[in-house]
Design an enzyme around this catalytic site. Structure first.
Site, PDB file in Angstrom:
ATOM      1  N   ASP A  58      -2.817  -2.959   3.298  1.00  0.00           N
ATOM      2  CA  ASP A  58      -3.245  -3.101   4.689  1.00  0.00           C
ATOM      3  C   ASP A  58      -4.329  -4.173   4.809  1.00  0.00           C
ATOM      4  O   ASP A  58      -5.234  -4.266   3.966  1.00  0.00           O
ATOM      5  CB  ASP A  58      -3.789  -1.771   5.224  1.00  0.00           C
ATOM      6  N   GLU A 105       0.818  -1.224   0.000  1.00  0.00           N
ATOM      7  CA  GLU A 105       0.000   0.000   0.000  1.00  0.00           C
ATOM      8  C   GLU A 105       0.845   1.265   0.000  1.00  0.00           C
ATOM      9  O   GLU A 105       0.410   2.289  -0.504  1.00  0.00           O
ATOM     10  CB  GLU A 105      -0.939  -0.004   1.213  1.00  0.00           C
ATOM     11  N   TYR A 112      -0.031  -2.950  13.923  1.00  0.00           N
ATOM     12  CA  TYR A 112      -0.964  -2.218  13.049  1.00  0.00           C
ATOM     13  C   TYR A 112      -1.894  -1.310  13.859  1.00  0.00           C
ATOM     14  O   TYR A 112      -2.550  -1.766  14.800  1.00  0.00           O
ATOM     15  CB  TYR A 112      -1.775  -3.224  12.237  1.00  0.00           C
TER      16      TYR A 112
END
Length: 733
Positions: free
Chosen positions: A104, A8, A309
């Site tokens: 992601d 990403e 994350y």
């Protein structure tokens, strides 16, 4: 043949390329023997603007609404088209056999990759990398356990449906309101209910009538005793005469201890962070906005690789993470955490259901430290603060409960009940992780809660003992209205907006709880920022207040769009699509029907919009009068004509402190001279400020000032949102 990995962001792509030994630099990618790693820059492809379907939509006309595309068109985002072409070149290489989506791991990340593949027309086999951190170990394990890309088709359909539904409702309703009222007005299924909650709180404050209340304290046996009402246990009374009578009666009376109750109590750690809880804490402790916290977290995740994350809505970890806890403890056992973490490293790890539960994890587990070695001196001050919050919370759940003995004593004086409370700590437990700096204060925003008895040091006493009352004092206070929202309490309200629902439907309330409230952990910060940059809300200190524009918008917008129930029902449908239990076609048909009803309601509604912030200053570009608006950290003059787009920052809040009252000063620009001005009346020119700071040994270099000004300018820029280009093309008469 080779596999193409699509990440990403460039930073994640570099990490993956390093692990996969892709060292050869090629345009927009890195290549190795088995893999080619390329990257997006967030979204490279998006839904076409209305004029992409028909040129007539360049003009904003009510008669053209609603706009409902028969076939959805994707367009390459102009600013990042070069990288899109690089990705497309790699996708169609003859030596590329399959695509590994490494964006992601979530709904929006899936959309980033799939839209690129759809726009390019690439139909090669797909695999999915699904990881929660970007450490070398996590990447290696992820590539050893790649998933079939088809398993995520339902997630893609949910993401695509969300984007198309927001386009239909957001763009159509925004155009309808703007055309109808000849003003720059925007609305949406999340931002409008959020604005309505702020307005509702303002109304509660406006209608609140404070009441005087009274209490009674006395001193006996070197202990402070507080009067309590016999039935309710309340420490306050609204009858002044009644309290004064009690005060007179007990002055000559003895105080006799009626009961002593000692209770052993335990308090458990508050639990691991999800993004919303972290944003709340960072705002309450450091004043960071939700967006600032997310950006800092992103750097700690992507660049430093020391935290997992960030965009997670879970406060639990899975059983698969438990074996890695010791490694994570060793990694963060540095600096101020060395002794706290060290005590845990040398013992078996104790886990329980309070933070380890596979059933309470959706896409990602809670935010915790990674196994990556930590270099605190490489972090900025802001990064250190956020890292500190996460690490101490992680350490705290691994410690036993905080244990204490609570003593509550009740006594009688002239037939009235008095109470005193004390606490003796038996074991610090998890609070040891905070080096005795734990802050119990919770900023709930509810000022109506009655204060509890204060803890004090109590001597050993026995039931039946009597004491002479040495002092009596009637206390007074006033009930307070609910507190205005801060970003911390607004995030809480967005996460759990049930109390703001008009509906008493239990199913709707349950739906709202199950879907996580208004927006998602990934979008709430942007929604709050958008409300600021649309000048619908503004800040006074840390408090959020609604503007005149915001109030008027809520009077003009259809009732449905103001209710949290709408977004709750959407999210439930989208969750069903992601699970494969609902059809995306049925959902979008319902949204199209709803959009038609919405436009019809706006078209037939009455009401007017009036700019209450018009100044006599004329726009230097188009000659129209400028509007005075308050940005999040600045005061601006903006042109009322969106097509003109002129804006001028006249003052911005700086980090420079007033030498008299130590509040933050505003930096005001007049002609070529910039001056710091404080609310206490202190003024100082920037040139004089720099000289003073140099004398004090904290010199401000020209480079420092330029860097500071650059940061301030960034803060005052409008939020990049899907409607920015569309709104820029509007012409108001």
């Amino acid at each position: 043949m080779k596999s193409l990995v699509l990440a990403e962001k460039p930073s994640v792509a570099r990490d993956i390329a390093r692990v996969l030994h892709c060292k050869k630099q090629i345009p927009g990618a890195m290549e190795g023997d088995k893999y080619i790693v390329t990257w997006a820059l967030g979204h490279l492809v998006t839904l076409a603007d209305p004029e992409g379907y028909d040129k007539k939509y360049k003009e904003w006309n009510m008669s053209d609404l609603p706009m409902i595309p028969k076939k959805w068109e994707l367009v390459v985002i102009k600013q990042t088209s070069r990288q899109y072409q690089s990705v497309k070149t790699q996708l169609f290489r003859k030596d590329v056999s399959d695509i590994i989506i490494a964006t992601d791991a979530g709904r929006e990340g899936e959309l980033v990759a799939r839209w690129i593949l759809d726009k390019s027309g690439c139909h090669k086999p797909l695999k999915r990398l699904w990881i929660s951190s970007v450490t070398d170990k996590a990447i290696r394990e992820g590539f050893a356990n790649l998933k079939d890309g088809r398993d995520y088709n339902a997630l893609y359909h949910a993401a695509k449906s969300r984007a198309e539904a927001d386009w239909l409702v957001g763009i159509n309703a925004t155009r309808a309101l703007t055309c109808k009222y000849n003003a720059q007005l925007s609305c949406g299924r999340v931002q409008t209910p959020t604005l309505a909650m702020i307005a509702r709180r303002e109304e509660e404050i406006r209608q609140f009538t404070p009441k005087e209340y009274y209490g009674l304290e006395c001193t006996a046996g070197k202990i402070k005793w507080t009067w309590q009402e016999s039935k309710s246990g309340s420490c306050r009374c609204f009858n002044k005469e009644f309290m004064e009578n009690i005060s007179s009666c007990i002055k000559e009376e003895p105080l006799k201890i009626e009961a002593i109750k000692k209770t052993a109590k335990k308090a458990f750690s508050p639990g691991l962070y999800d993004l919303t809880e972290l944003q709340r804490d960072a705002n309450r402790r450091f004043g960071f906005s939700a967006k600032e916290t997310l950006n800092i977290m992103q750097r700690l995740y992507e660049n430093h690789k020391v935290l997992t994350y960030p965009r997670t809505d879970s406060r639990y970890i899975g059983t698969d993470i438990v074996p890695t806890i010791k490694e994570r403890l060793k990694a963060c056992s540095v600096g101020p955490y060395k002794s706290v973490a060290g005590r845990l490293i040398n013992k078996p790890v104790q886990v329980n259901k309070s933070f380890v539960d596979d059933k309470k994890i959706s896409d990602h587990h809670a935010i915790i430290p990674t196994e990556e070695y930590v270099q605190l001196d490489h972090m900025t001050n802001e990064e250190r603060k956020i890292y500190d919050l996460v690490v101490r919370r992680f350490l705290s759940v691994l410690y036993p409960p905080f244990e204490y003995e609570q003593t509550t004593m009740t006594a009688d004086a002239a037939g009235q009940i008095f109470a005193a409370r004390g606490k003796v700590v038996r074991s610090m437990g998890w609070k040891a992780a905070y080096d005795e700096k734990w802050d119990d204060g919770e900023d709930s925003g509810d000022n109506t809660v009655e204060p509890e008895l204060a803890d004090q040091s109590l001597p050993e006493l026995t039931k039946g003992q009597t004491f002479h009352i040495s002092a009596v004092r009637v206390t007074t206070g006033r009930t307070k209205p609910p507190a205005r929202f801060t970003e911390a309490t607004l995030l809480s309200a967005m996460e759990n907006p049930v109390k703001y629902m008009d509906s008493s439907d239990a199913k709707a309330r349950k739906t709202l709880g199950e879907t996580g409230g208004l927006g998602t952990v990934a979008t709430r910060a942007d929604i709050i920022e958008k409300l600021f940059h649309s000048f619908l809300i503004e800040k006074k200190g840390r408090e959020i207040v609604i503007t005149s524009k915001g109030k008027q918008l809520l009077e003009l917008v259809p009732e449905d769009l103001k209710k949290p129930e709408l977004t709750a029902s959407w999210e439930m449908e989208l969750s069903g699509i992601a699970r494969g239990t609902h059809k995306d076609t049925d959902f979008l048909q319902d949204i199209q029907d709803y959009t038609k009803e919405l436009i019809q309601e706006i078209r037939q509604s009455g009401g007017t919009f009036r700019h209450e912030n018009m100044t006599n200053t004329k726009c230097p570009q188009c000659g129209k009068r400028l509007l005075a608006v308050n940005g999040k950290n600045s005061r601006l003059l903006v042109c009322q004509d969106r097509e003109c787009g002129y804006r001028e920052t006249i003052a911005r809040t700086s980090n420079a402190r007033c030498p008299n009252c130590h509040k933050k000063m505003e930096l005001i620009k007049r002609n070529d001279e910039e001056t710091f001005v404080c609310s206490c009346g202190y003024k100082e020119k920037l040139s004089a400020f720099k000289k003073r700071r140099e004398k004090e040994g904290a010199g401000v270099s020209k480079k420092d000032v330029q860097r500071y000004m650059k940061e301030q300018n960034k803060k005052s820029e409008p939020l990049n949102n899907p409607f920015a280009d569309a709104l820029a093309k509007i012409k108001l008469d």
